[in-house]
Scaffold this motif. Sequence first.
Motif, PDB file in Angstrom:
ATOM      1  N   TRP A  85       0.855  -1.186   0.000  1.00 58.01           N
ATOM      2  CA  TRP A  85       0.000   0.000   0.000  1.00 58.01           C
ATOM      3  C   TRP A  85       0.887   1.230   0.000  1.00 58.01           C
ATOM      4  N   ALA A  86       0.407   2.279  -0.641  1.00 56.49           N
ATOM      5  CA  ALA A  86       1.136   3.548  -0.662  1.00 56.49           C
ATOM      6  C   ALA A  86       0.300   4.616   0.036  1.00 56.49           C
ATOM      7  N   SER A  87       0.962   5.494   0.754  1.00 63.63           N
ATOM      8  CA  SER A  87       0.289   6.629   1.377  1.00 63.63           C
ATOM      9  C   SER A  87       0.250   7.784   0.392  1.00 63.63           C
ATOM     10  N   ALA A  88      -0.914   8.029  -0.193  1.00 60.42           N
ATOM     11  CA  ALA A  88      -1.060   9.142  -1.130  1.00 60.42           C
ATOM     12  C   ALA A  88      -0.996  10.480  -0.398  1.00 60.42           C
ATOM     13  N   GLY A 149      -9.061  15.796   7.030  1.00 59.76           N
ATOM     14  CA  GLY A 149      -8.850  17.105   6.418  1.00 59.76           C
ATOM     15  C   GLY A 149      -7.549  17.209   5.646  1.00 59.76           C
ATOM     16  N   LYS A 150      -6.805  16.105   5.552  1.00 61.20           N
ATOM     17  CA  LYS A 150      -5.515  16.124   4.854  1.00 61.20           C
ATOM     18  C   LYS A 150      -5.709  15.882   3.357  1.00 61.20           C
ATOM     19  N   LYS A 151      -4.811  16.464   2.575  1.00 62.70           N
ATOM     20  CA  LYS A 151      -4.856  16.288   1.130  1.00 62.70           C
ATOM     21  C   LYS A 151      -4.056  15.057   0.714  1.00 62.70           C
ATOM     22  N   ALA A 152      -4.520  14.425  -0.368  1.00 61.03           N
ATOM     23  CA  ALA A 152      -3.836  13.240  -0.890  1.00 61.03           C
ATOM     24  C   ALA A 152      -3.946  13.225  -2.403  1.00 61.03           C
ATOM     25  N   SER A 188       5.498   3.662   0.999  1.00 59.30           N
ATOM     26  CA  SER A 188       4.759   2.404   0.931  1.00 59.30           C
ATOM     27  C   SER A 188       5.054   1.491   2.112  1.00 59.30           C
ATOM     28  N   VAL A 189       4.149   0.545   2.288  1.00 57.46           N
ATOM     29  CA  VAL A 189       4.300  -0.495   3.299  1.00 57.46           C
ATOM     30  C   VAL A 189       3.955  -1.827   2.638  1.00 57.46           C
ATOM     31  N   ARG A 190       4.668  -2.875   3.013  1.00 56.26           N
ATOM     32  CA  ARG A 190       4.439  -4.214   2.462  1.00 56.26           C
ATOM     33  C   ARG A 190       3.892  -5.127   3.555  1.00 56.26           C
ATOM     34  N   HIS A 191       2.869  -5.906   3.205  1.00 55.51           N
ATOM     35  CA  HIS A 191       2.320  -6.867   4.163  1.00 55.51           C
ATOM     36  C   HIS A 191       2.499  -8.278   3.625  1.00 55.51           C
ATOM     37  N   ASP A 202      -7.935   2.923   4.225  1.00 53.34           N
ATOM     38  CA  ASP A 202      -8.619   4.069   3.661  1.00 53.34           C
ATOM     39  C   ASP A 202      -8.345   4.083   2.168  1.00 53.34           C
ATOM     40  N   ASN A 203      -9.388   3.932   1.385  1.00 56.65           N
ATOM     41  CA  ASN A 203      -9.232   3.831  -0.056  1.00 56.65           C
ATOM     42  C   ASN A 203      -9.149   5.211  -0.722  1.00 56.65           C
TER      43      ASN A 203
END
Length: 203
Positions: A85-88, A149-152, A188-191, A202-203
């Motif tokens: 997953w990546a944090s946009a 309230g954060k932008k992505a 990113s994070v890997r599982h 959060d999609n």
Amino acid sequence: LPKQQLSSAALLELACHLGPPAPPHPLYGVDAKNKGVTVLESYGDTGKLPDTAEWHADMTFLSEPPVFTVLHAQILPSVGGDTLWASATAAYDALPSHLKNMLDGLRAVHDFGSFRNSFANEGHEAVTFAAQKFGQAVHPVVRVNDCTGKKALYVNEGFTNQIVGMDRNASNQLLSFLYTHLAKPEFSVRHHWCVGDLVLWDN
């Protein structure tokens, strides 16, 4: 959440606590007992390989994509199968101010992307029917999270087709830059899955 023993009914009940469930995925199968649960299957020995091995946010070809996604591991391969997953949000925060200012206010068209491959061999009519079935949507390139309230950044190589108001060449160049930026390891994070693992995001 590791080693969660959940039936499909319990999984759907959990998801409903996060909000109304999204409509069934237009391509994947559903659980026999609970039509609101999508079943993702890949079988390397039969040639049925994953078609999600590219960065994407889920179902952004919809005008209202799922806000959250819940994934529960049932059967796993002996090798591989990790999910990243990546944090946009982190990716947006790392952009220089002038680029943030340029992106704010832009919109992009999203469609069914690489899912075309599942219909192309059936001919033009099949692809046309699939395009109508999946639909397309226009979303902001930078989205504000209703909870934080954060932008992505809200573009992805799976489903984002073109930035509104740009010609194809300029759009492709900007999108290619953003895709490369989003895919940086620091965002990113890997599982590595174990049977029963339950992941919510959060999609």
